[in-house]
Design an enzyme around this catalytic site. Structure first.
Site, PDB file in Angstrom:
ATOM      1  CB  CYS A 131     -17.786 -35.356 -94.231  1.00  0.00           C
ATOM      2  SG  CYS A 131     -18.560 -34.668 -95.692  1.00  0.00           S
ATOM      3  CB  CYS A 175     -16.358 -32.508 -96.305  1.00  0.00           C
ATOM      4  SG  CYS A 175     -18.038 -32.802 -95.812  1.00  0.00           S
ATOM      5  CG  ASP A 176     -12.849 -33.958 -94.525  1.00  0.00           C
ATOM      6  OD1 ASP A 176     -12.818 -32.737 -94.813  1.00  0.00           O
ATOM      7  OD2 ASP A 176     -13.280 -34.388 -93.448  1.00  0.00           O
TER       8      ASP A 176
END
Ligand code: NAP
Length: 321
Positions: free
Chosen positions: A150, A153-154
């Site tokens: 992701c 997200c990261d």
């Protein structure tokens, strides 16, 4: 069919609501909630089961720019709108992990790990999909320590560092674009010498000064100590192997459907086969969204498929009453 009360207040235990539902929808993503909204409008007793409060694929999607009505919105933001709308319409959404959906003729049994067995006249499978894995050494070991599925997200963990995105589809190029605004350099490692992604995304990627393509190449191993430090690359044409220092590996090579819970006809990749009414090979069981065999897995198509599946489930009940 009974009148369904508004909202989900007072329905603490799933079994308190009704003993035989008209429709149970497995999955609370865009397809499942759209189906729920349509079903309550038909006066059906409907229950949506979602195994996690945050639904899968859409939450991994950073910015959505192709859902009509929203020029630009985060996946999570759009999901919040869907959920608010569904609950306001009277859709009851519960957290439960479904183990199996069984066909017992006129009724379907939904076996859950945590809420026992539920009965329904019809079921819509809207379980979505999960990221496909590379299956190389180091992928599991470094998950969350340099390996990610992701970018949204990261990505922020890799500010100013060099990262790899694996894949050549729309997801990989979208991820590379997201990461190019955060990381110092983004290498797109693709196993062929041309992309599968759409032209628009490809053009955008070529315009970015810090995205570089590494063609005909696969990752053979992800290496490091506490965190990822390098990858072993193999050129699939020449067979040459090289080590490349890198901080992050974003795997973006497609999706795998979550369909093992139901015995209906599927294609060789596990996506559920349906007709245009979203009917599966088992009467009274429907499928919609990313878990279904289709040519386009998008929020906009998932929503439409959910609506059709609900209409089909309603008709199935009507002809039997
Ligand atoms: P995809 O289109 O299936 O592409 C997967 C990519 O990963 C392909 O390039 C494939 O290589 C590569 N790949 C697969 N297995 C691999 C492996 N084991 N090792 C190395 N590479 C591997 O998947 P996607 O990009 O996730 O897209 C899925 C769907 O969502 C598509 O319909 C796409 O259009 C849609 N989508 C749309 C947007 C958007 O519109 N902005 C964004 C994201 C996704 P090959 O090309 O050689 O097969």
């Amino acid at each position: 069919m009974q009148e369904v009360s508004g909202g989900n207040s007072g329905a603490n235990m799933i079994q308190d609501v009704v003993t035989m539902y008209d429709l149970i929808i497995v999955g609370g993503g865009p397809a499942g909630l759209a189906a729920g909204i349509y079903a309550v409008r038909y006066g059906m007793d409907v229950l949506v089961l979602e195994r996690s409060v945050v639904p899968g694929q859409i939450s991994l999607t950073g910015v959505i720019e192709n859902y009509p009505g929203f020029a630009s919105i985060s996946g999570i933001g759009l999901m919040e709108h869907f959920r608010e709308h569904a609950e306001a319409a009277g859709v009851i959404i519960k957290t439960a992990d479904v183990e199996k959906v069984k066909d017992a003729g006129d009724k379907k049994i939904v076996v859950t790990y945590d809420e026992g067995e539920l009965e329904s006249r019809t079921v819509i499978i809207a379980t979505g999909a999960e990221p496909r894995r590379l299956d190389v050494a180091g992928e599991d070991k470094f998950l969350g320590r340099g390996v990610s599925y992701c970018a949204t997200c990261d990505g922020p963990f890799f500010a100013g560092q060099d990262v790899i995105v694996v894949g050549g589809g729309d997801s990989a190029i979208t991820d590379a674009l997201i990461l190019s605004d955060i990381a110092a350099k983004v290498y797109v490692v693709h196993r062929r010498d041309e992309l599968r992604s759409c032209e628009l995304l490809e053009k955008r990627a070529h315009k970015k000064g810090n995205i570089e393509f590494i063609w005909d190449t696969v990752i053979e191993e992800i290496l490091g100590e506490e965190l990822v430090k390098k990858v072993l690359l193999k050129n699939v044409r020449t067979g040459d192997r090289t080590e490349m220092p890198i901080s992050g590996v974003f795997v973006s090579i497609g999706i795998l459907p979550r369909t093992e819970l139901v015995d209906v006809d599927k294609n060789k990749s596990g996506f559920i086969k349906t007709n245009e009414r979203m009917e599966t090979s088992v009467s009274g069981i429907y499928a919609a969204g990313d878990c279904r065999e289709t040519i386009l897995w998008q929020v906009v198509t998932a929503v439409g498929e959910g609506a059709i599946a609900a209409v089909s489930a309603h008709e199935y009940i009507m002809v039997r009453e």
